[in-house]
Design a protein around this motif. Structure first.
Motif, short mmCIF file in Angstrom:
data_model
loop_
_atom_site.label_atom_id
_atom_site.label_comp_id
_atom_site.label_asym_id
_atom_site.label_seq_id
_atom_site.Cartn_x
_atom_site.Cartn_y
_atom_site.Cartn_z
N LEU A 277 0.88 -1.16 0.00
CA LEU A 277 0.00 0.00 0.00
C LEU A 277 0.91 1.21 0.00
N TRP A 278 0.55 2.18 -0.81
CA TRP A 278 1.44 3.33 -0.99
C TRP A 278 0.62 4.61 -1.01
N ASN A 279 1.05 5.59 -0.22
CA ASN A 279 0.44 6.92 -0.30
C ASN A 279 1.45 7.86 -0.93
N PRO A 280 1.26 8.22 -2.21
CA PRO A 280 2.24 9.07 -2.88
C PRO A 280 2.30 10.48 -2.28
N SER A 281 1.27 10.93 -1.56
CA SER A 281 1.26 12.28 -0.99
C SER A 281 2.12 12.35 0.27
N THR A 282 2.14 11.28 1.06
CA THR A 282 2.99 11.28 2.26
C THR A 282 4.28 10.48 1.99
N ARG A 283 4.31 9.79 0.83
CA ARG A 283 5.44 8.95 0.40
C ARG A 283 5.73 7.82 1.38
N LYS A 284 4.68 7.33 2.02
CA LYS A 284 4.83 6.20 2.93
C LYS A 284 4.30 4.95 2.25
N PHE A 285 4.97 3.84 2.43
CA PHE A 285 4.39 2.61 1.93
C PHE A 285 4.61 1.47 2.90
N LYS A 286 3.83 0.43 2.66
CA LYS A 286 3.85 -0.71 3.56
C LYS A 286 3.74 -1.97 2.72
N GLU A 287 4.55 -2.95 3.02
CA GLU A 287 4.46 -4.24 2.33
C GLU A 287 3.44 -5.09 3.07
N LEU A 288 2.52 -5.70 2.33
CA LEU A 288 1.50 -6.52 2.97
C LEU A 288 2.03 -7.93 3.19
N PRO A 289 1.52 -8.60 4.22
CA PRO A 289 1.93 -10.00 4.41
C PRO A 289 1.41 -10.83 3.24
N PRO A 290 2.02 -11.99 2.94
CA PRO A 290 1.55 -12.80 1.82
C PRO A 290 0.13 -13.32 2.06
N SER A 291 -0.61 -13.49 0.97
CA SER A 291 -2.01 -13.88 1.11
C SER A 291 -2.18 -15.37 1.39
N GLY A 292 -1.13 -16.12 1.20
CA GLY A 292 -1.24 -17.55 1.50
C GLY A 292 -1.30 -18.43 0.26
N ILE A 293 -1.41 -17.80 -0.93
CA ILE A 293 -1.37 -18.59 -2.16
C ILE A 293 0.07 -19.06 -2.36
N ASN A 294 0.22 -20.32 -2.67
CA ASN A 294 1.54 -20.89 -2.86
C ASN A 294 2.25 -20.22 -4.05
N VAL A 295 3.33 -19.56 -3.77
CA VAL A 295 3.99 -18.74 -4.77
C VAL A 295 4.50 -19.57 -5.95
N SER A 296 4.92 -20.80 -5.69
CA SER A 296 5.52 -21.61 -6.74
C SER A 296 4.53 -21.96 -7.86
N CYS A 297 3.23 -21.97 -7.55
CA CYS A 297 2.27 -22.32 -8.60
C CYS A 297 1.56 -21.10 -9.16
N ARG A 298 2.05 -19.91 -8.82
CA ARG A 298 1.40 -18.69 -9.26
C ARG A 298 1.36 -18.54 -10.78
N GLU A 299 2.37 -19.09 -11.44
CA GLU A 299 2.49 -18.87 -12.88
C GLU A 299 1.28 -19.37 -13.66
N ASN A 300 0.64 -20.43 -13.16
CA ASN A 300 -0.50 -20.99 -13.88
C ASN A 300 -1.83 -20.35 -13.49
N LEU A 301 -1.74 -19.38 -12.63
CA LEU A 301 -2.98 -18.81 -12.11
C LEU A 301 -3.22 -17.40 -12.66
N ASP A 302 -4.45 -16.98 -12.50
CA ASP A 302 -4.82 -15.66 -12.96
C ASP A 302 -5.35 -14.88 -11.75
N PHE A 303 -4.91 -13.64 -11.61
CA PHE A 303 -5.30 -12.88 -10.42
C PHE A 303 -6.12 -11.65 -10.76
#
Lengths: 370, 167
Positions: free
Chosen positions: A135-161
């Motif tokens: 999440l990024w606020n360009p006006s305050t220039r602050k951002f935050k990385e979100l925790p992973p959603s739990g979808i297995n990253v290794s099989c992401r290539e075959n999926l559509d988001f």
């Protein structure tokens, strides 16, 4: 500090200081955090942040509306984001220098690692390679990385988001929706992230449909995507962030359903852009109303290029981008106005419009004096 | 209680008297004064002499000037009102603060908005130190604390010279 003996300096009560400071731009307010501890806690308070956002959004001159651009330099793989105020493009006032926002300046071999997935209240939801969300606020220039959603990253290539990002008034919470589609794109998993709890949860009930849009549009508490059911009928699927349920909005009745559609928003209305060979029709409806309430507000002529709407003003003047420039289209007299903007305007570089806000991407950010 | 609409029916202009904290009295048409929510409520309660203990003569004179002008507002004189507003907010900070306190007390929404926006515009480019002095806010940070807060948004303190003047 020197005080005169005879003249009593009027010290305004806090509520009047607040009334005045609510009318300052974000950059000035960030500077004024240094005035005193009480000013810091005023400017950081959730109530001040929300009221400031509402005042900025309702500003009739669009003083706090900003366009977000990106610029990718192939020579050194450098990606930079810029903001540019909307009003100089409307009133042809002297040119503005784009403001460089340096948070995401990064090595980016293809120039497309970072994608905007949605925006709301001056916050953007961004993905890096569809793997890491920010999440990024360009006006305050602050951002935050979100925790992973739990979808297995290794099989992401075959999926559509598909994604959506918005705010729920009931719970005072910003939420990200992640919809996972299988190889045939049929939805099979939905998770919702809550900024308040900084965690994801699975949604149990969701429709077995195909989500066409990667990025949903947030209007009036709901996120909207163009979708298709299993027999090939297209409609708008909506997700209510407060009760976490899906719903439908029918598309306007047209003879031919083979158009290229895109959803947008205009204030608290859903818009639909319908691209045809020589024109782009703009339809508007009040959120959640019946099919009959769609009205075609504008039909933008386009000769040999497509135009993509960015912003619709109250009197149906529309800011669009076409091939390499920004253009205001006025439907009343069918005129085009080309504002001069000191930034490269290729379509890939224009990322959207936002309202400057103090909204923090870190929900529990406490004032520094505590 | 007397209804405020009865006067217009008879064609007679209903008059009200406002009394400043210095004891000066100002007679005005009711139609002008009801822009002010506080007075409007008192009129509805049947008052015709309205004592304003928080507003001195100097401030009240300015506020009456504003209400008179804005009572003339029509579709055709928008530019004139705009110029009037521009002139109206030209006083010193102290005068503006007196006015904004009175506008707040009297609940004149348009005037509140005008004054708050003009004060905000005037302090927009001021330095932190100038803002402390203008509002008479004392700095309760230690130098270390202040530097820490500044460092969180360093870029907001850059970009040109900030105005140190107090007017």
């Amino acid at each position: 500090m020197e005080m005169s003996n005879n003249i009593a300096t009027p010290v305004l009560p806090p509520e009047l200081i607040s009334e005045i400071f609510l009318r300052l731009p974000v950059k000035t307010l960030l500077k004024m955090r240094c005035v005193s501890k009480s000013m810091l806690s005023l400017i950081s308070s959730p109530q001040f942040v929300r009221t400031h956002l509402k005042l900025s959004a309702n500003n009739q001159e669009f003083t706090y509306h900003k366009l977000l651009f990106r610029n990718f330099e192939y020579e050194n793989n450098n990606l930079t984001f810029y903001s540019y105020p909307l009003y100089p493009t409307m009133y042809e006032v002297p040119q503005h220098i784009p403001t460089e926002l340096d948070d995401f300046s990064c090595e980016d071999i293809f120039g497309d690692r970072y994608r905007i997935l949605g925006s709301c209240d001056g916050l953007f939801c961004i993905s890096r390679d569809f793997e890491v969300l920010f999440l990024w606020n360009p006006s305050t220039r602050k951002f935050k990385e979100l925790p992973p959603s739990g979808i297995n990253v290794s099989c992401r290539e075959n999926l559509d988001f598909s994604y959506g990002f918005g705010y729920t008034e009931d719970q005072s919470d910003y939420r990200v929706v992640e919809i996972v589609g299988s190889e045939r794109n049929i939805c099979y998993d939905v998770s919702v992230y809550s900024l308040r709890t900084n965690s994801w949860k699975r949604i149990q009930e969701y429709p077995n449909i195909i989500f066409w849009d990667h990025c949903g549009i947030f209007v009036n508490g709901k996120i909207h995507w163009i979708a298709e059911d299993r027999v090939g009928v297209r409609f708008i699927s909506s997700f209510n962030l407060a009760d976490e349920t899906f719903g439908n909005v029918a598309l306007p009745n047209l003879n031919d359903n083979e158009f290229d559609w895109e959803i947008g928003c205009s204030g608290s209305n859903i818009c639909l852009f319908c691209y045809e060979e020589n024109k782009t029709d703009v339809w508007v409806t009040k959120a959640n109303e019946v099919v009959e309430s769609w009205t075609k507000v504008v039909s933008i002529p386009s000769e040999d290029y497509e135009v993509f709407p960015i912003f619709i003003s109250q009197n149906n003047e529309i800011l669009v981008h076409e091939s390499r420039s920004l253009v205001w289209y006025n439907s009343r007299d069918n005129t085009f106005m080309h504002p001069e903007v000191l930034i490269r305007c290729e379509s890939a570089n224009i990322l959207g419009i936002y309202i400057e806000s103090l909204v923090s991407p870190n929900f529990l950010e406490e004032p520094t004096d505590q | 209680m007397a209804s405020s609409s009865s006067s217009s029916k008879t064609g007679l202009k209903k008059m009200l008297t406002l009394k400043s904290s210095d004891g000066d009295e100002f007679e005005l048409e009711e139609s002008i004064v009801i822009q002010c929510q506080t007075i409007k409520h008192m009129v509805e309660d049947g008052f015709s002499l309205i004592p304003l203990q928080n507003v001195d003569t100097k401030t009240l004179t300015k506020i009456i000037e504003y209400m008179k002008k804005h009572a003339e507002k029509t579709e055709s004189n928008k530019e004139e009102i705009k110029n009037f507003n521009k002139e109206f907010v030209k006083g010193s900070f102290d005068d503006q603060f007196e006015l904004v306190s009175a506008a707040n007390y009297l609940h004149i929404n348009g005037l509140m908005d005008l004054l708050c926006q003009s004060i905000a515009d005037r302090i927009n480019n001021k330095s932190v130190r100038a803002v402390r002095e203008i509002f008479n806010i004392s700095n309760d940070y230690t130098p270390d604390e202040e530097e820490k807060v500044r460092d969180e948004h360093k870029w907001a303190h850059e970009g040109g010279e900030f105005d140190e003047s107090l007017d």
